[in-house]
Design a protein around this motif. Structure first.
Motif, PDB file in Angstrom:
ATOM      1  N   ARG A 171       0.819  -1.225   0.000  1.00  0.00           N
ATOM      2  CA  ARG A 171       0.000   0.000   0.000  1.00  0.00           C
ATOM      3  C   ARG A 171       0.852   1.276   0.000  1.00  0.00           C
ATOM      4  O   ARG A 171       0.322   2.366  -0.220  1.00  0.00           O
ATOM      5  N   LYS A 172       2.157   1.145   0.272  1.00  0.00           N
ATOM      6  CA  LYS A 172       3.010   2.327   0.367  1.00  0.00           C
ATOM      7  C   LYS A 172       3.442   2.814  -1.017  1.00  0.00           C
ATOM      8  O   LYS A 172       3.604   2.029  -1.951  1.00  0.00           O
ATOM      9  N   LYS A 173       3.652   4.113  -1.117  1.00  0.00           N
ATOM     10  CA  LYS A 173       4.052   4.728  -2.382  1.00  0.00           C
ATOM     11  C   LYS A 173       5.497   4.363  -2.700  1.00  0.00           C
ATOM     12  O   LYS A 173       6.379   4.513  -1.847  1.00  0.00           O
ATOM     13  N   PRO A 174       5.785   3.887  -3.919  1.00  0.00           N
ATOM     14  CA  PRO A 174       7.167   3.530  -4.292  1.00  0.00           C
ATOM     15  C   PRO A 174       8.113   4.725  -4.141  1.00  0.00           C
ATOM     16  O   PRO A 174       7.808   5.843  -4.563  1.00  0.00           O
ATOM     17  N   GLY A 175       9.255   4.478  -3.499  1.00  0.00           N
ATOM     18  CA  GLY A 175      10.248   5.524  -3.303  1.00  0.00           C
ATOM     19  C   GLY A 175      10.071   6.347  -2.053  1.00  0.00           C
ATOM     20  O   GLY A 175      10.923   7.196  -1.733  1.00  0.00           O
ATOM     21  N   SER A 176       8.988   6.148  -1.311  1.00  0.00           N
ATOM     22  CA  SER A 176       8.737   6.950  -0.111  1.00  0.00           C
ATOM     23  C   SER A 176       9.476   6.372   1.095  1.00  0.00           C
ATOM     24  O   SER A 176       9.881   5.210   1.111  1.00  0.00           O
ATOM     25  N   LYS A 177       9.630   7.198   2.134  1.00  0.00           N
ATOM     26  CA  LYS A 177      10.276   6.741   3.364  1.00  0.00           C
ATOM     27  C   LYS A 177       9.420   5.704   4.085  1.00  0.00           C
ATOM     28  O   LYS A 177       9.950   4.774   4.705  1.00  0.00           O
ATOM     29  N   ASN A 178       8.104   5.857   4.009  1.00  0.00           N
ATOM     30  CA  ASN A 178       7.215   4.895   4.652  1.00  0.00           C
ATOM     31  C   ASN A 178       7.338   3.507   4.001  1.00  0.00           C
ATOM     32  O   ASN A 178       7.209   2.486   4.674  1.00  0.00           O
ATOM     33  N   ARG A 179       7.559   3.505   2.689  1.00  0.00           N
ATOM     34  CA  ARG A 179       7.735   2.214   2.014  1.00  0.00           C
ATOM     35  C   ARG A 179       9.021   1.531   2.486  1.00  0.00           C
ATOM     36  O   ARG A 179       9.057   0.318   2.690  1.00  0.00           O
ATOM     37  N   GLU A 180      10.084   2.310   2.674  1.00  0.00           N
ATOM     38  CA  GLU A 180      11.344   1.740   3.154  1.00  0.00           C
ATOM     39  C   GLU A 180      11.169   1.191   4.572  1.00  0.00           C
ATOM     40  O   GLU A 180      11.705   0.129   4.920  1.00  0.00           O
ATOM     41  N   LYS A 181      10.406   1.910   5.405  1.00  0.00           N
ATOM     42  CA  LYS A 181      10.135   1.412   6.758  1.00  0.00           C
ATOM     43  C   LYS A 181       9.355   0.104   6.710  1.00  0.00           C
ATOM     44  O   LYS A 181       9.645  -0.841   7.460  1.00  0.00           O
ATOM     45  N   ALA A 182       8.363   0.043   5.835  1.00  0.00           N
ATOM     46  CA  ALA A 182       7.570  -1.179   5.710  1.00  0.00           C
ATOM     47  C   ALA A 182       8.407  -2.329   5.170  1.00  0.00           C
ATOM     48  O   ALA A 182       8.230  -3.484   5.569  1.00  0.00           O
ATOM     49  N   ARG A 183       9.338  -2.014   4.249  1.00  0.00           N
ATOM     50  CA  ARG A 183      10.220  -3.060   3.711  1.00  0.00           C
ATOM     51  C   ARG A 183      11.117  -3.637   4.801  1.00  0.00           C
ATOM     52  O   ARG A 183      11.315  -4.853   4.896  1.00  0.00           O
ATOM     53  N   LEU A 184      11.680  -2.767   5.636  1.00  0.00           N
ATOM     54  CA  LEU A 184      12.534  -3.226   6.731  1.00  0.00           C
ATOM     55  C   LEU A 184      11.747  -4.074   7.723  1.00  0.00           C
ATOM     56  O   LEU A 184      12.253  -5.089   8.223  1.00  0.00           O
ATOM     57  N   LEU A 185      10.506  -3.676   8.019  1.00  0.00           N
ATOM     58  CA  LEU A 185       9.686  -4.442   8.948  1.00  0.00           C
ATOM     59  C   LEU A 185       9.410  -5.841   8.401  1.00  0.00           C
ATOM     60  O   LEU A 185       9.505  -6.840   9.135  1.00  0.00           O
ATOM     61  N   LEU A 186       9.095  -5.931   7.111  1.00  0.00           N
ATOM     62  CA  LEU A 186       8.848  -7.236   6.491  1.00  0.00           C
ATOM     63  C   LEU A 186      10.120  -8.087   6.481  1.00  0.00           C
ATOM     64  O   LEU A 186      10.069  -9.287   6.763  1.00  0.00           O
ATOM     65  N   ALA A 187      11.256  -7.457   6.179  1.00  0.00           N
ATOM     66  CA  ALA A 187      12.525  -8.199   6.159  1.00  0.00           C
ATOM     67  C   ALA A 187      12.853  -8.751   7.540  1.00  0.00           C
ATOM     68  O   ALA A 187      13.332  -9.886   7.668  1.00  0.00           O
ATOM     69  N   LYS A 188      12.598  -7.978   8.585  1.00  0.00           N
ATOM     70  CA  LYS A 188      12.872  -8.440   9.947  1.00  0.00           C
ATOM     71  C   LYS A 188      11.988  -9.632  10.310  1.00  0.00           C
ATOM     72  O   LYS A 188      12.447 -10.566  10.977  1.00  0.00           O
ATOM     73  N   LYS A 189      10.736  -9.607   9.875  1.00  0.00           N
ATOM     74  CA  LYS A 189       9.842 -10.728  10.182  1.00  0.00           C
ATOM     75  C   LYS A 189      10.296 -11.998   9.464  1.00  0.00           C
ATOM     76  O   LYS A 189      10.243 -13.097  10.031  1.00  0.00           O
ATOM     77  N   HIS A 190      10.759 -11.863   8.227  1.00  0.00           N
ATOM     78  CA  HIS A 190      11.285 -13.027   7.519  1.00  0.00           C
ATOM     79  C   HIS A 190      12.559 -13.543   8.182  1.00  0.00           C
ATOM     80  O   HIS A 190      12.774 -14.763   8.268  1.00  0.00           O
ATOM     81  N   GLU A 191      13.394 -12.642   8.668  1.00  0.00           N
ATOM     82  CA  GLU A 191      14.624 -13.060   9.347  1.00  0.00           C
ATOM     83  C   GLU A 191      14.314 -13.775  10.658  1.00  0.00           C
ATOM     84  O   GLU A 191      15.039 -14.695  11.050  1.00  0.00           O
ATOM     85  N   GLN A 192      13.271 -13.361  11.337  1.00  0.00           N
ATOM     86  CA  GLN A 192      12.879 -14.052  12.564  1.00  0.00           C
ATOM     87  C   GLN A 192      12.506 -15.507  12.274  1.00  0.00           C
ATOM     88  O   GLN A 192      12.894 -16.415  13.014  1.00  0.00           O
TER      89      GLN A 192
END
Length: 378
Positions: free
Chosen positions: A222-243
């Motif tokens: 749902r986040k706009k490509p290139g936005s800071k919120n999208r980068e935050k959401a990407r990091l959150l998803l990556a952390k969940k996969h790493e867990q």
């Protein structure tokens, strides 16, 4: 003996920026060398067949000045990794080398220890051109550091793996042999030579985290490509996969170490997860189990501690054969968890019967005096 020790790094902002740049330079050199080797090969085919000498990482520095900022040993090791990839290709053990992707390839670089350029002092590890970096040394070691591999996960977490040359582990023999049947209902069914059977529950790490992963994935979409919120959401998803990955590896490491500590001879069935994952109904569960990673860990841990690992042939009928009389009862569907032998009328649990057959396989080899190979042929 060479052994790796992996630790969590805590670099400063400037140090993290340098590590990211060095990882990028190592990837750039790997891809550039591969591109030039392909070009040289094509030119040799088009001409008289004479080949030019492949370039070295140093020859690219005048053309690409940013390479001068990186660790030169990291660039040299990138070339060595490419040489190894080509050697495996020509030996027929791997496919043709492919270009490293910034998004998909493992983000890492390797550097060597030269007269103490890599060392540990006062709770920090020193790396060439970076200096001392804080790290979490959760376990010590005795030996000389040969090299260090710095890696970065999708969430921006850094690790260093130190390759240490040390004395061989003292050989302490264990008492038991064990046959291990791998599955989905139970992750592993283990039977030892005292006929003690244990069923290890399947942790199903991905299945348990699936709802949270879906929620994080939808939030990212749902986040706009290139936005800071999208980068935050990407990091959150990556952390969940790493867990999920960390929980799976923690489970597999503890189980494999326990198996190696308790048993002198370990027998496992040889599965082909990639082929089994063609079944779309079971693909996610098979990928979540991590059977291949367990066998990989058993291989190197058995080598470290003087154990014998036997990998049964993929066509070994561990499930079909009766462990009491040896009669082959024919192929059984996955939903059949118990069955009775038509010859001796012994009633079997499917997984326990398979682990017993694997155990009998090792006992038969030992009694015949053929030795204990690492892998059995057909």
């Amino acid at each position: 003996m060479l052994k790796g020790y992996k630790y969590r790094l805590h670099p400063t902002v400037a140090q993290a920026e340098f590590l990211i740049k060095t990882i990028g330079c190592a990837r750039f050199i790997y891809n550039k060398l591969l591109e030039d080797r392909i070009t040289i090969h094509e030119e040799a085919k088009a001409s008289d067949g004479s080949k030019h000498k492949p370039p070295t990482p140093a020859s690219y520095k005048p053309l690409f000045p940013f390479l001068c900022e990186a660790d030169s040993l990291a660039l040299a090791n990138a070339k060595l990794h490419l040489d190894t990839a080509f050697a495996r290709f020509f030996a027929g053990t791997a496919g043709f080398p492919v270009f490293k992707s910034r998004r998909k390839a493992r983000a890492s670089y390797t550097t060597n220890n030269q007269h103490g350029t890599i060392r540990i002092e006062a709770g920090k590890v020193r790396l060439p051109k970076v200096g001392f970096i804080r790290f979490t040394q959760h376990r010590g070691f005795d030996g000389e550091i040969r090299s260090a591999t710095v890696s970065m996960t999708r969430s921006g977490t850094f690790f260093v793996s130190l390759l240490v040359e040390q004395d061989d582990e003292p050989w302490v023999p264990a008492e038991h042999k064990v046959g291990i049947d791998l599955g989905l209902v139970h992750f592993a069914t283990m039977t030892d030579d005292d006929l003690v059977t244990e069923k290890i529950a399947n942790p199903r790490n991905l299945r348990k985290a699936e709802a949270r992963l879906k929620q994080a994935q939808r939030a990212l979409a749902r986040k706009k490509p290139g936005s800071k919120n999208r980068e935050k959401a990407r990091l959150l998803l990556a952390k969940k996969h790493e867990q999920v990955r960390n929980r799976r590896h923690d489970f597999l490491h503890k189980l494999s170490r326990r198996i190696v500590d308790e048993n002198q001879v370990v027998v496992v069935e040889t599965l082909k997860p990639r082929e089994m994952m063609q079944n779309r109904r079971l693909a996610k569960s098979i990928g979540d189990a991590g059977w291949g990673e367990l066998v990989r860990q058993l291989e190197y841990k058995c080598k470290f501690y003087g154990r014998t690992l036997i990998k049964a042939d993929p066509w070994f009928a561990s499930t079909q054969v009766c462990s009491s009389c040896g009669e082959n009862g024919g192929k059984k569907e996955l939903d059949i968890r118990e069955w009775t032998c038509a010859a001796c009328f012994a009633h079997h649990d499917r997984d326990v019967n398979a682990s017993l057959n694997l155990l009998h396989l090792a006992e038969g080899i030992m009694s015949s005096g053929q030795g204990l190979p690492d892998e059995l042929g057909p």
